[in-house]
Design an enzyme around this catalytic site. Structure first.
Site, short mmCIF file in Angstrom:
data_model
loop_
_atom_site.label_atom_id
_atom_site.label_comp_id
_atom_site.label_asym_id
_atom_site.label_seq_id
_atom_site.Cartn_x
_atom_site.Cartn_y
_atom_site.Cartn_z
N ASP A 1 0.87 -1.16 0.00
CA ASP A 1 0.00 0.00 0.00
C ASP A 1 0.92 1.23 0.00
O ASP A 1 2.11 1.12 0.34
CB ASP A 1 -0.86 -0.04 1.27
CG ASP A 1 -1.67 1.22 1.45
OD1 ASP A 1 -2.35 1.63 0.50
OD2 ASP A 1 -1.62 1.82 2.55
N LEU A 2 0.42 2.37 -0.41
CA LEU A 2 1.28 3.56 -0.48
C LEU A 2 1.11 4.46 0.74
O LEU A 2 2.01 4.60 1.57
CB LEU A 2 0.94 4.34 -1.77
CG LEU A 2 1.68 5.66 -1.94
CD1 LEU A 2 3.16 5.44 -2.21
CD2 LEU A 2 1.06 6.46 -3.10
N ASP A 3 -0.08 5.07 0.83
CA ASP A 3 -0.34 6.06 1.88
C ASP A 3 -0.25 5.44 3.27
O ASP A 3 -0.98 4.51 3.58
CB ASP A 3 -1.74 6.67 1.69
CG ASP A 3 -1.87 7.45 0.39
OD1 ASP A 3 -0.98 8.27 0.11
OD2 ASP A 3 -2.86 7.25 -0.34
N THR B 1 1.59 10.18 3.91
CA THR B 1 0.54 11.04 3.35
C THR B 1 -0.77 10.94 4.12
O THR B 1 -1.67 11.74 3.88
CB THR B 1 0.28 10.66 1.88
OG1 THR B 1 0.29 9.25 1.82
CG2 THR B 1 1.31 11.25 0.96
N LYS C 1 -8.99 5.42 6.08
CA LYS C 1 -7.71 4.93 5.57
C LYS C 1 -7.93 3.76 4.61
O LYS C 1 -8.66 2.83 4.93
CB LYS C 1 -6.79 4.50 6.71
CG LYS C 1 -6.20 5.69 7.44
CD LYS C 1 -5.15 5.25 8.44
CE LYS C 1 -4.57 6.47 9.15
NZ LYS C 1 -3.69 6.07 10.24
N SER D 1 -2.61 0.55 -4.37
CA SER D 1 -3.12 1.73 -3.66
C SER D 1 -4.47 2.15 -4.20
O SER D 1 -4.71 2.08 -5.41
CB SER D 1 -2.13 2.89 -3.83
OG SER D 1 -2.70 4.10 -3.37
N ALA D 2 -5.33 2.62 -3.31
CA ALA D 2 -6.63 3.14 -3.72
C ALA D 2 -6.52 4.54 -4.31
O ALA D 2 -7.47 5.06 -4.90
CB ALA D 2 -7.56 3.18 -2.51
N LYS E 1 -10.97 -1.26 -1.39
CA LYS E 1 -10.67 -2.14 -0.26
C LYS E 1 -11.82 -2.00 0.75
O LYS E 1 -12.32 -0.88 0.91
CB LYS E 1 -9.35 -1.72 0.41
CG LYS E 1 -8.14 -1.76 -0.52
CD LYS E 1 -6.93 -1.09 0.12
CE LYS E 1 -5.77 -0.97 -0.88
NZ LYS E 1 -4.60 -0.27 -0.32
N GLU F 1 0.23 -3.16 4.77
CA GLU F 1 -0.93 -2.27 4.89
C GLU F 1 -0.96 -1.52 6.22
O GLU F 1 -0.57 -2.07 7.24
CB GLU F 1 -2.21 -3.11 4.82
CG GLU F 1 -2.90 -3.11 3.48
CD GLU F 1 -3.46 -1.75 3.06
OE1 GLU F 1 -3.56 -0.83 3.89
OE2 GLU F 1 -3.83 -1.63 1.89
N ASP F 2 -1.45 -0.29 6.19
CA ASP F 2 -1.65 0.47 7.44
C ASP F 2 -3.13 0.64 7.76
O ASP F 2 -3.47 1.29 8.75
CB ASP F 2 -1.00 1.86 7.36
CG ASP F 2 -1.77 2.79 6.46
OD1 ASP F 2 -2.20 2.34 5.38
OD2 ASP F 2 -1.95 3.96 6.83
#
Ligand code: BG6
Ligand code: MG
Length: 216
Positions: A10-12, A18, A46, A115-116, A146, A170-171
């Site tokens: 995942d990115l953020d 971010t 998130k 990423s979403a 997600k 994932e966060d």
């Protein structure tokens, strides 16, 4: 024992910080609409797409605007967010991220982004990270947010790897559920109190070792 062939990130909130920019931008919208939006509320946003995040936010504020107004609110939030991320540089990667990706690649594992966010490519370019990925799946390529597994399943499919040979980082609770719904292992990045559904949890990528990618 499960030894993965690929890592999907995942990115953020996992590779870049971010999550706080998303929060600040949503909070600004909530303030303008006249209701309180807390960091605890923000956990629900998130990993969730922009429009679904807006729906959750409006539910918290007990507002039901027209579709036209909703589109305007989402655009306004994104403008604030884009302004904040314009300043990003490779220094804004979370600690240890570049090294960890290098190590994973050196071990011969494939690396994907799941990423979403529709702004994911911009962020990868600003942080000079795009070339580290064998595949990049972002919010422009998927139709199901997600916890639907689409984003990760598409990544694995394009890499030619079975879902059960992938580990997701994932966060977000919704992201952990998406990984599990795809039949993948998931490493949670953040607090184990929030991310208890993950197979393993670490406070940050910098705490993860290559040996942690193996599951018994
Ligand atoms: C996810 C974030 O990665 O992307 C969410 O965790 C965000 O907070 C979602 O809403 C969509 O991002 P964007 O950049 O397309 O608005
Ligand atoms: Mg995230």
């Amino acid at each position: 024992m499960m030894v993965p062939k690929c890592c999907l990130f995942d990115l953020d909130g996992v590779l870049v910080d971010t999550a706080r920019f998303h929060y600040m931008a949503w909070k600004q919208l909530a303030d303008a609409l006249g209701f309180t939006f807390t960091e605890a509320d923000n956990e629900r946003l998130k990993g969730v797409s922009r429009m679904e995040s807006l729906d959750i936010l409006l539910q918290i504020g007990e507002l039901s605007p027209s579709q036209e107004e909703k589109n305007r609110f989402a655009d306004e939030k994104n403008e604030v967010y884009l302004k904040n991320i314009q300043q990003m540089t490779p220094d804004d990667l979370l600690p240890g991220v570049r090294n960890f990706l290098k190590e994973v690649r050196k071990k011969g594992l494939l690396v994907g982004l799941g990423s979403a966010s529709k702004n994911a490519r911009l962020i990868l370019e600003k942080t000079n990270l795009a070339s580290m990925f064998d595949v990049i799946i972002d919010g422009n390529l998927i139709s199901q947010a997600k916890p639907n597994p689409e984003v990760f399943a598409l990544g694995a499919h394009l890499l030619g790897i079975e879902n059960n040979s992938c580990v997701v980082f994932e966060d977000a609770v919704a992201g952990i559920q998406a990984a599990h719904n795809a039949g993948m292992k998931c490493i949670g990045i953040g607090s184990s109190e929030i991310l208890w559904e993950a197979d393993k949890v670490f406070p940050a990528i910098s705490h993860v070792r290559i040996s942690d990618l193996i599951f018994s």
